[in-house]
Enzyme design. Structure first.
Site, PDB file in Angstrom:
ATOM      1  N   ILE A 136     -75.716  34.662 -16.117  1.00  0.00           N
ATOM      2  CA  ILE A 136     -74.775  35.767 -15.856  1.00  0.00           C
ATOM      3  C   ILE A 136     -75.164  37.005 -16.664  1.00  0.00           C
ATOM      4  CG2 ILE A 136     -72.341  36.476 -16.016  1.00  0.00           C
ATOM      5  CD1 ILE A 136     -71.603  33.517 -15.464  1.00  0.00           C
ATOM      6  N   ARG A 163     -68.904  29.076 -19.714  1.00  0.00           N
ATOM      7  CA  ARG A 163     -67.609  28.970 -19.049  1.00  0.00           C
ATOM      8  C   ARG A 163     -66.926  27.670 -19.454  1.00  0.00           C
ATOM      9  NH1 ARG A 163     -66.689  32.639 -15.207  1.00  0.00           N
ATOM     10  NH2 ARG A 163     -65.361  31.256 -13.987  1.00  0.00           N
ATOM     11  N   LYS A 217     -74.285  39.132  -6.314  1.00  0.00           N
ATOM     12  CA  LYS A 217     -75.468  39.308  -5.456  1.00  0.00           C
ATOM     13  C   LYS A 217     -75.374  40.612  -4.666  1.00  0.00           C
ATOM     14  CE  LYS A 217     -76.295  36.357  -7.499  1.00  0.00           C
ATOM     15  NZ  LYS A 217     -75.630  35.416  -8.407  1.00  0.00           N
ATOM     16  N   ASP A 248     -66.982  22.851 -11.078  1.00  0.00           N
ATOM     17  CA  ASP A 248     -67.116  23.288 -12.476  1.00  0.00           C
ATOM     18  C   ASP A 248     -66.201  22.542 -13.434  1.00  0.00           C
ATOM     19  OD1 ASP A 248     -68.919  25.170 -11.628  1.00  0.00           O
ATOM     20  OD2 ASP A 248     -67.874  26.895 -12.465  1.00  0.00           O
ATOM     21  N   GLY A 283     -78.015  34.192 -20.698  1.00  0.00           N
ATOM     22  CA  GLY A 283     -78.080  33.159 -19.658  1.00  0.00           C
ATOM     23  C   GLY A 283     -78.102  33.831 -18.291  1.00  0.00           C
ATOM     24  N   HIS A 327     -99.298  32.502   7.262  1.00  0.00           N
ATOM     25  CA  HIS A 327    -100.056  33.511   6.537  1.00  0.00           C
ATOM     26  C   HIS A 327     -99.809  34.873   7.154  1.00  0.00           C
ATOM     27  CE1 HIS A 327    -103.259  35.435   4.309  1.00  0.00           C
ATOM     28  NE2 HIS A 327    -103.655  35.990   5.436  1.00  0.00           N
ATOM     29  N   ALA A 345     -72.361  26.668  -7.716  1.00  0.00           N
ATOM     30  CA  ALA A 345     -71.537  26.553  -6.509  1.00  0.00           C
ATOM     31  C   ALA A 345     -72.024  25.418  -5.609  1.00  0.00           C
ATOM     32  CB  ALA A 345     -71.560  27.879  -5.753  1.00  0.00           C
TER      33      ALA A 345
HETATM   34  C1  FAD Z   1     -70.942  36.270 -12.390  1.00  0.00           C
HETATM   35  C2  FAD Z   1     -71.205  34.891 -11.850  1.00  0.00           C
HETATM   36  C3  FAD Z   1     -72.252  34.697 -10.984  1.00  0.00           C
HETATM   37  C4  FAD Z   1     -72.495  33.437 -10.460  1.00  0.00           C
HETATM   38  N1  FAD Z   1     -73.544  33.279  -9.606  1.00  0.00           N
HETATM   39  C5  FAD Z   1     -73.800  32.070  -9.089  1.00  0.00           C
HETATM   40  C6  FAD Z   1     -74.837  31.895  -8.156  1.00  0.00           C
HETATM   41  O1  FAD Z   1     -75.534  32.848  -7.785  1.00  0.00           O
HETATM   42  N2  FAD Z   1     -75.054  30.652  -7.656  1.00  0.00           N
HETATM   43  C7  FAD Z   1     -74.299  29.578  -8.049  1.00  0.00           C
HETATM   44  O2  FAD Z   1     -74.547  28.462  -7.569  1.00  0.00           O
HETATM   45  N3  FAD Z   1     -73.295  29.719  -8.939  1.00  0.00           N
HETATM   46  C8  FAD Z   1     -73.025  30.931  -9.451  1.00  0.00           C
HETATM   47  N4  FAD Z   1     -71.980  31.077 -10.310  1.00  0.00           N
HETATM   48  C9  FAD Z   1     -71.177  29.886 -10.661  1.00  0.00           C
HETATM   49  C10 FAD Z   1     -70.167  29.584  -9.548  1.00  0.00           C
HETATM   50  O3  FAD Z   1     -69.350  30.708  -9.340  1.00  0.00           O
HETATM   51  C11 FAD Z   1     -69.342  28.374  -9.915  1.00  0.00           C
HETATM   52  O4  FAD Z   1     -70.189  27.297 -10.217  1.00  0.00           O
HETATM   53  C12 FAD Z   1     -68.430  27.997  -8.762  1.00  0.00           C
HETATM   54  O5  FAD Z   1     -67.565  29.041  -8.415  1.00  0.00           O
HETATM   55  C13 FAD Z   1     -67.617  26.751  -9.114  1.00  0.00           C
HETATM   56  O6  FAD Z   1     -66.886  26.384  -7.989  1.00  0.00           O
HETATM   57  P1  FAD Z   1     -65.527  25.571  -8.099  1.00  0.00           P
HETATM   58  O7  FAD Z   1     -65.042  25.440  -6.703  1.00  0.00           O
HETATM   59  O8  FAD Z   1     -65.721  24.387  -8.930  1.00  0.00           O
HETATM   60  O9  FAD Z   1     -64.522  26.516  -8.914  1.00  0.00           O
HETATM   61  P2  FAD Z   1     -64.063  28.020  -8.734  1.00  0.00           P
HETATM   62  O10 FAD Z   1     -64.975  28.791  -7.872  1.00  0.00           O
HETATM   63  O11 FAD Z   1     -63.811  28.530 -10.104  1.00  0.00           O
HETATM   64  O12 FAD Z   1     -62.687  27.909  -7.943  1.00  0.00           O
HETATM   65  C14 FAD Z   1     -61.572  27.290  -8.482  1.00  0.00           C
HETATM   66  C15 FAD Z   1     -60.338  27.790  -7.752  1.00  0.00           C
HETATM   67  O13 FAD Z   1     -59.228  26.997  -8.147  1.00  0.00           O
HETATM   68  C16 FAD Z   1     -58.108  27.853  -8.357  1.00  0.00           C
HETATM   69  N5  FAD Z   1     -57.196  27.137  -9.280  1.00  0.00           N
HETATM   70  C17 FAD Z   1     -57.421  26.757 -10.547  1.00  0.00           C
HETATM   71  N6  FAD Z   1     -56.372  26.059 -11.035  1.00  0.00           N
HETATM   72  C18 FAD Z   1     -55.469  26.012 -10.039  1.00  0.00           C
HETATM   73  C19 FAD Z   1     -54.178  25.431  -9.907  1.00  0.00           C
HETATM   74  N7  FAD Z   1     -53.627  24.726 -10.895  1.00  0.00           N
HETATM   75  N8  FAD Z   1     -53.527  25.604  -8.742  1.00  0.00           N
HETATM   76  C20 FAD Z   1     -54.067  26.307  -7.713  1.00  0.00           C
HETATM   77  N9  FAD Z   1     -55.276  26.866  -7.774  1.00  0.00           N
HETATM   78  C21 FAD Z   1     -55.970  26.711  -8.923  1.00  0.00           C
HETATM   79  C22 FAD Z   1     -58.730  29.104  -8.927  1.00  0.00           C
HETATM   80  O14 FAD Z   1     -57.845  30.207  -8.769  1.00  0.00           O
HETATM   81  C23 FAD Z   1     -59.973  29.236  -8.062  1.00  0.00           C
HETATM   82  O15 FAD Z   1     -59.691  29.931  -6.874  1.00  0.00           O
HETATM   83  C24 FAD Z   1     -71.683  32.341 -10.832  1.00  0.00           C
HETATM   84  C25 FAD Z   1     -70.606  32.528 -11.692  1.00  0.00           C
HETATM   85  C26 FAD Z   1     -70.354  33.794 -12.196  1.00  0.00           C
HETATM   86  C27 FAD Z   1     -69.186  33.973 -13.099  1.00  0.00           C
END
Ligand code: FAD
Length: 474
Positions: free
Chosen positions: A193, A281, A57, A321, A191, A453, A329
């Site tokens: 991204i 992903r 963003k 995810d 898509g 408005h 997110a």
């Molecule tokens: C380019 C891009 C743009 C995006 N834009 C948007 C948007 O505008 N709006 C939106 O809603 N979504 C967006 N998304 C999707 C969004 O980023 C994800 O849906 C979101 O980050 C998922 O959150 P999460 O907490 O499940 O996992 P993540 O954000 O992937 O975080 C997981 C964390 O766990 C850590 N981890 C993993 N395994 C281990 C382990 N065994 N031990 C310790 N740490 C570990 C990782 O290092 C990471 O820090 C975008 C994604 C991308 C790639």
């Protein structure tokens, strides 16, 4: 060994929000995350903060400013001479925005007394008092948790035969940090991204070609919106080819050659300087050692959970995810809140039908609820109301009249079933539709509410009124 009520694995939006809510509810909480920033130190916020939502963003805004200054300010009578791109500064600003978010989460952890461990977490065993989780960081440690919330997120899916090198073949991480504007940028996958990254680099001057395997553009969006968006993007110069099958990707020192078959079976070649691969992903369960405790992973690699994010193991939950549902997110964040509340013995509910989707292109695309094609397929009787931004005074003043609002409501009881927006600030406008749907509102309700408005939100009101064939401004 430190002992906690809740240990959250992963500090992305799902994990860090779960940790904050658990701590707010009086549970002793720890969060473990392995992400490293460029300085090698912990960078909280996961994919979203470090390589997803936030940096994308930031670049979308900067590149849009560049495009506005170069091509649109003159229409407003603002003459700007010699508009120049300082890409290094643009990337530096993006990194600063990311760092502010990393620091913000660290502050929230301190404020809520959440213990943070930097390193990879893996199950080490089950005891009577809970689960033992090992942290393989600079200083190996182990913690004991009554409840474990897994929020390990997802990784970019690679194209078979074209591994990411983050130089010529880029994942989202590389696409957010290209050191110079490529002359020709190839993108695989149209898509969210792919469209967002393609838009950034096109605005900065790259010739962008997006190759998409599916025969339809934005199949998940409402077909009216997808059709209109395709026209606008084509006009902007984003070349999008649908229904292609990639057959070979060859990388040389200087460029990438993509061989593919287009509809009709003709073989085509796309030569580009860099290639962004954004074909989805995959859930990340690497290093979790789930097998040690018998954690169930489904056939697609997701951690298996029920409707309330419970895994097959008592006291182990999974969110974000790494589990079924949209990879967004805010979906992960809400799952984090509900799981923390369930652990604290509260009743919590998350309505997956009212999760909004946004694509931050120009114009933006946002929707919530059902598309018209879904309603048809499900045999639901509905009425549709549409209103174009070209008939909205604020959009004209803004200088961006592209797009429309479409409201779908039940034919009998008028309940809002879906709202679809293509237009400026669609990401902000969609919130009204989400609220209306959460409160089981009707199109008549939105039509009766006073909207300021001139505002873009009046297009929502007029589209809602159009359901009953009584739009006022068209
Ligand atoms: C380019 C891009 C743009 C995006 N834009 C948007 C948007 O505008 N709006 C939106 O809603 N979504 C967006 N998304 C999707 C969004 O980023 C994800 O849906 C979101 O980050 C998922 O959150 P999460 O907490 O499940 O996992 P993540 O954000 O992937 O975080 C997981 C964390 O766990 C850590 N981890 C993993 N395994 C281990 C382990 N065994 N031990 C310790 N740490 C570990 C990782 O290092 C990471 O820090 C975008 C994604 C991308 C790639």
């Amino acid at each position: 060994m430190a002992n906690f009520d809740v240990v959250v694995i992963g500090a992305g939006p799902a994990g860090y929000i779960a940790a904050i809510r658990a701590a707010q509810l009086g549970l002793s909480t720890a969060c473990i995350d392995e992400w490293r920033g460029a300085d090698g130190k912990a960078a909280l916020g996961g994919t979203c903060t470090n390589a997803g939502c936030i940096p994308s963003k930031a670049l979308l805004q900067s590149s849009e400013n560049f495009e506005q200054a170069g091509h649109h300010f003159a229409e407003h009578g603002v003459k700007v001479k010699g508009v120049e791109l300082d890409l290094a500064q643009m990337l530096k600003r993006k990194d600063k925005v990311v760092k502010a978010s990393n620091d913000g989460i660290a502050y929230l952890f301190r404020k809520n007394k959440i213990a943070f461990f930097h390193g990879r977490a893996g199950f080490a065993g089950k005891r009577d008092a809970g689960y033992e989780v090992a942290v393989a960081g600079a200083k190996p440690e182990a913690v004991l948790a009554r409840h474990v919330i897994i929020a390990t997120g997802s990784n970019p899916r690679a194209l078979p035969g074209a591994a990411f090198d983050e130089d010529r073949i880029l994942s989202n991480s590389g696409a957010l940090a290209i050191p110079e504007v490529p002359k020709r940028l190839g993108v695989i996958g149209a898509g969210v991204i792919g469209l967002e990254m393609g838009s950034v680099w096109r605005r900065l001057g790259a010739e962008v070609t997006i190759l998409e395997a599916l025969p339809e553009f934005l199949g998940a969006a409402d077909e009216t919106i997808a059709r209109e968006a395709a026209k606008v993007f084509a006009k902007q110069g984003l070349a999008i080819q649908l229904g292609v099958k990639i057959t070979k990707v060859t990388v040389s020192k200087k460029n990438v050659t993509v061989q593919y078959t287009a509809p009709g079976n003709s073989t085509k070649i796309l030569e580009c300087d860099r290639l962004v691969v954004s074909i989805g992903r995959v859930p990340n369960t690497e290093g979790l050692n789930g097998a040690t405790v018998g954690l169930r992973i489904d056939e697609r690699g997701f951690i298996g959970v029920d409707d309330e994010c419970r895994t097959n193991l008592a006291g182990v939950w999974a969110i974000g995810d790494v589990v079924r549902g949209p990879m967004l997110a805010h979906k992960g964040e809400e799952e984090g809140v509900t799981v923390a509340e369930r652990i604290a013995g509260q009743r919590a509910h998350l309505d997956y039908n009212t999760i909004p989707w946004v694509i931050y292109t120009t114009p933006e695309i946002a929707w919530v609820g059902k598309t018209e094609q879904q309603l048809k397929a499900e045999g639901v009787e509905y009425r549709a109301g549409m209103f174009p931004f070209s008939a909205n005074a604020r959009a004209r003043a803004l200088g961006d009249t592209s797009g429309l609002v479409k409201v779908l409501a039940h034919a009998k009881n008028d309940a809002i079933l879906g709202v679809h927006i293509l237009g400026a600030y669609a990401s902000e406008l969609i919130a009204e539709a989400v609220v209306a749907m959460e409160f089981r509102g009707s199109s008549e309700d939105i039509g009766m509410i006073v909207h300021a408005h001139p505002s873009l939100s009046e297009a929502m009101k007029d589209a809602a009124l159009a359901v009953g064939k009584r739009a006022l401004n068209i």
